[in-house]
Design a protein around this motif. Structure first.
Motif, mmCIF file in Angstrom:
data_model
loop_
_atom_site.group_PDB
_atom_site.id
_atom_site.type_symbol
_atom_site.label_atom_id
_atom_site.label_comp_id
_atom_site.label_asym_id
_atom_site.label_seq_id
_atom_site.Cartn_x
_atom_site.Cartn_y
_atom_site.Cartn_z
ATOM 1 N N VAL A 144 29.013 43.755 27.871
ATOM 2 C CA VAL A 144 28.748 42.610 28.743
ATOM 3 C C VAL A 144 30.047 41.867 29.054
ATOM 4 O O VAL A 144 30.288 41.469 30.212
ATOM 5 C CB VAL A 144 27.722 41.659 28.089
ATOM 6 N N VAL A 145 30.902 41.688 28.072
ATOM 7 C CA VAL A 145 32.187 41.019 28.314
ATOM 8 C C VAL A 145 33.036 41.830 29.287
ATOM 9 O O VAL A 145 33.687 41.278 30.181
ATOM 10 C CB VAL A 145 32.932 40.800 26.979
ATOM 11 N N THR A 146 33.028 43.149 29.140
ATOM 12 C CA THR A 146 33.796 43.998 30.051
ATOM 13 C C THR A 146 33.306 43.854 31.496
ATOM 14 O O THR A 146 34.103 43.630 32.416
ATOM 15 C CB THR A 146 33.696 45.471 29.612
ATOM 16 N N LEU A 147 32.012 43.985 31.706
ATOM 17 C CA LEU A 147 31.465 43.848 33.064
ATOM 18 C C LEU A 147 31.664 42.435 33.612
ATOM 19 O O LEU A 147 31.932 42.257 34.799
ATOM 20 C CB LEU A 147 29.977 44.182 33.062
ATOM 21 N N THR A 148 31.559 41.435 32.751
ATOM 22 C CA THR A 148 31.745 40.055 33.203
ATOM 23 C C THR A 148 33.173 39.822 33.675
ATOM 24 O O THR A 148 33.405 39.230 34.741
ATOM 25 C CB THR A 148 31.401 39.077 32.069
ATOM 26 N N LEU A 149 34.156 40.284 32.905
ATOM 27 C CA LEU A 149 35.555 40.091 33.295
ATOM 28 C C LEU A 149 35.893 40.862 34.568
ATOM 29 O O LEU A 149 36.690 40.399 35.389
ATOM 30 C CB LEU A 149 36.479 40.532 32.154
ATOM 31 N N VAL A 150 35.282 42.032 34.743
ATOM 32 C CA VAL A 150 35.537 42.817 35.956
ATOM 33 C C VAL A 150 35.004 42.093 37.193
ATOM 34 O O VAL A 150 35.632 42.112 38.259
ATOM 35 C CB VAL A 150 34.901 44.218 35.818
ATOM 36 N N GLN A 151 33.843 41.448 37.079
ATOM 37 C CA GLN A 151 33.235 40.771 38.226
ATOM 38 C C GLN A 151 33.751 39.356 38.435
ATOM 39 O O GLN A 151 33.653 38.810 39.541
ATOM 40 C CB GLN A 151 31.718 40.699 38.024
ATOM 41 N N LEU A 152 34.313 38.763 37.398
ATOM 42 C CA LEU A 152 34.675 37.346 37.455
ATOM 43 C C LEU A 152 35.742 37.065 38.510
ATOM 44 O O LEU A 152 35.654 36.073 39.248
ATOM 45 C CB LEU A 152 35.154 36.901 36.073
ATOM 46 N N GLY A 153 36.747 37.935 38.600
ATOM 47 C CA GLY A 153 37.826 37.713 39.552
ATOM 48 C C GLY A 153 37.365 37.693 41.002
ATOM 49 O O GLY A 153 37.626 36.717 41.726
ATOM 50 N N PRO A 154 36.674 38.733 41.468
ATOM 51 C CA PRO A 154 36.213 38.714 42.872
ATOM 52 C C PRO A 154 35.274 37.558 43.183
ATOM 53 O O PRO A 154 35.400 36.924 44.229
ATOM 54 C CB PRO A 154 35.505 40.061 43.022
ATOM 55 N N TYR A 155 34.322 37.268 42.296
ATOM 56 C CA TYR A 155 33.383 36.182 42.567
ATOM 57 C C TYR A 155 34.117 34.836 42.684
ATOM 58 O O TYR A 155 33.809 34.019 43.566
ATOM 59 C CB TYR A 155 32.331 36.088 41.458
ATOM 60 N N THR A 156 35.056 34.595 41.784
ATOM 61 C CA THR A 156 35.794 33.335 41.824
ATOM 62 C C THR A 156 36.607 33.215 43.101
ATOM 63 O O THR A 156 36.651 32.152 43.735
ATOM 64 C CB THR A 156 36.722 33.221 40.599
ATOM 65 N N ARG A 157 37.259 34.298 43.509
ATOM 66 C CA ARG A 157 38.065 34.261 44.728
ATOM 67 C C ARG A 157 37.180 34.033 45.963
ATOM 68 O O ARG A 157 37.546 33.266 46.859
ATOM 69 C CB ARG A 157 38.838 35.565 44.871
ATOM 70 N N PHE A 158 36.033 34.678 46.020
ATOM 71 C CA PHE A 158 35.134 34.461 47.152
ATOM 72 C C PHE A 158 34.639 33.022 47.191
ATOM 73 O O PHE A 158 34.584 32.406 48.264
ATOM 74 C CB PHE A 158 33.945 35.428 47.074
ATOM 75 N N LEU A 205 45.795 33.471 38.971
ATOM 76 C CA LEU A 205 46.445 34.499 38.150
ATOM 77 C C LEU A 205 45.418 35.254 37.315
ATOM 78 O O LEU A 205 45.459 36.493 37.218
ATOM 79 C CB LEU A 205 47.498 33.853 37.252
ATOM 80 N N PHE A 206 44.476 34.535 36.740
ATOM 81 C CA PHE A 206 43.416 35.171 35.958
ATOM 82 C C PHE A 206 42.566 36.085 36.832
ATOM 83 O O PHE A 206 42.200 37.190 36.428
ATOM 84 C CB PHE A 206 42.556 34.081 35.315
ATOM 85 N N CYS A 207 42.256 35.628 38.051
ATOM 86 C CA CYS A 207 41.430 36.435 38.958
ATOM 87 C C CYS A 207 42.151 37.716 39.365
ATOM 88 O O CYS A 207 41.553 38.805 39.366
ATOM 89 C CB CYS A 207 41.077 35.623 40.196
ATOM 90 N N PHE A 208 43.421 37.613 39.725
ATOM 91 C CA PHE A 208 44.160 38.797 40.132
ATOM 92 C C PHE A 208 44.325 39.777 38.968
ATOM 93 O O PHE A 208 44.299 40.994 39.173
ATOM 94 C CB PHE A 208 45.526 38.404 40.687
ATOM 95 N N ALA A 209 44.482 39.256 37.751
ATOM 96 C CA ALA A 209 44.558 40.139 36.588
ATOM 97 C C ALA A 209 43.244 40.873 36.382
ATOM 98 O O ALA A 209 43.221 42.080 36.092
ATOM 99 C CB ALA A 209 44.922 39.324 35.348
ATOM 100 N N GLY A 210 42.107 40.168 36.552
ATOM 101 C CA GLY A 210 40.820 40.814 36.401
ATOM 102 C C GLY A 210 40.535 41.847 37.474
ATOM 103 O O GLY A 210 39.977 42.914 37.202
#
Length: 326
Positions: free
Chosen positions: A193-207, A136-141
């Motif tokens: 940095v927090v903005t860019l991190t949250l944007v990238q966090l979802g795809p990286y976690t799903r992969f 859910l967190f990943c899809f939101a990001g």
């Protein structure tokens, strides 16, 4: 190994040459030129003056001839002057490249450090409550636009709470203690940095989760468990090493794209980086600045791919970088 690096160097030079030609032609085919902007700013300029300026800047010559002239100077290390700033292109881009490296590099390292353990945990506990929450967190990001996320963070932490600056970059005085200057720089760096991190966090976690689930289904994992190997050893020594190889490709491509793709974040937080500089150069028909900026972004992507290849050989002993291997 040396033959491999020579081959990659030749490929890099060829790619940058083709990319420079394509970008130069595309920018040259855009409607208008710097002289048109001068005319719009000075309606009293005569057509004879405009023609002389085009001849002085070489804008009256064919595109291919102009490119060859630029390429000849670039080979000698002269990439031209920025029309917007009136300074050499490298003088303009070098500090912005460092700023983007600081911003994008910090966000990249932080997102990878968080995403990989999250993906492994979700894959090790499929269909659990933690797995559902992580997904859910990943899809939101993934679904959240970066500009909207930036606005939310600015509104919360800069406007309502007043804890952090809304944007910009700290420029301390020379007599400021280094600890105070570092703290002020970090305060300006937190929100982007927090903005860019949250944007990238979802795809990286799903992969990472998908690659780990695929690895955990393999026969060697079942064999390791059947031999009584601890679950921690199965996850990290067997599954993670094999699941990391496809994830490295995604990380390498995204790392190169950060040097030109962080334009939204840099614009929202007024961060003087590469993405914002390239965007403004294209809008202002600053040919040299836009061209060299895009070439640096291409070089960063190529460097990311090279690091991914080296990472393959590091995580998988079966991969060889020898030039004579198929």
């Amino acid at each position: 190994m040396s033959r491999y690096f020579v081959s990659r160097a030749v490929q890099t030079i060829f790619t940058l040459a083709v990319m420079s030609l394509v970008v130069f032609l595309l920018i040259g085919l855009m409607p208008g030129d710097p002289i048109d902007l001068m005319i719009s700013g000075d309606p009293n300029m005569k057509s004879e003056d405009a023609a002389r300026l085009r001849a002085a800047y070489g804008l009256d010559r064919p595109l291919l001839e102009r490119y060859l002239a630029w390429a000849g100077e670039a080979v000698q290390g002269n990439f031209g002057y920025s029309r917007s700033f009136g300074q050499p292109v490298l003088t303009i881009l070098w500090p912005r490249l460092l700023n983007t490296l600081l911003l994008a590099g910090s966000a990249f390292v932080l997102s990878v450090a968080i995403a990989l353990p999250l993906g492994i945990w979700a894959a090790a506990h499929p269909r659990s409550r933690a797995d559902y929450l992580i997904n859910l967190f990943c899809f939101a990001g993934i679904s959240t636009p970066p500009f909207w996320l930036a606005l939310l963070l600015i509104t919360l932490f800069a406007v309502f709470l007043g804890w952090l600056p809304a944007g910009g970059m700290a420029y301390p005085r020379p007599d400021t203690p280094w600890s105070v200057a570092l703290a002020e720089q970090l305060r300006h760096l937190v929100l982007p940095v927090v903005t860019l991190t949250l944007v990238q966090l979802g795809p990286y976690t799903r992969f990472m989760r998908g690659a780990m689930i695929e690895a955990l289904r393999q026969d060697y994992v079942r064999t390791a468990r059947a031999k009584g190997a601890p679950e921690r050893t199965v996850l990290w020594r067997h599954a993670f090493a094999n699941a990391l190889a496809p994830v490295l490709t995604i990380l390498a491509l995204s790392f190169g794209g950060l040097f030109s793709g962080a334009v939204i974040t840099e614009t929202m937080f007024a961060w003087p980086g590469m993405g914002k500089a390239i965007y403004q150069a294209i809008l202002e028909n600053d040919y040299n600045l836009a061209l060299v900026g895009l070439l640096l972004a291409t070089a960063a992507t190529i460097a990311g791919n090279l690091l991914a290849d080296l990472g393959y050989a590091w995580v998988d002993p079966r991969v060889s970088l020898a030039a004579d291997q198929p």
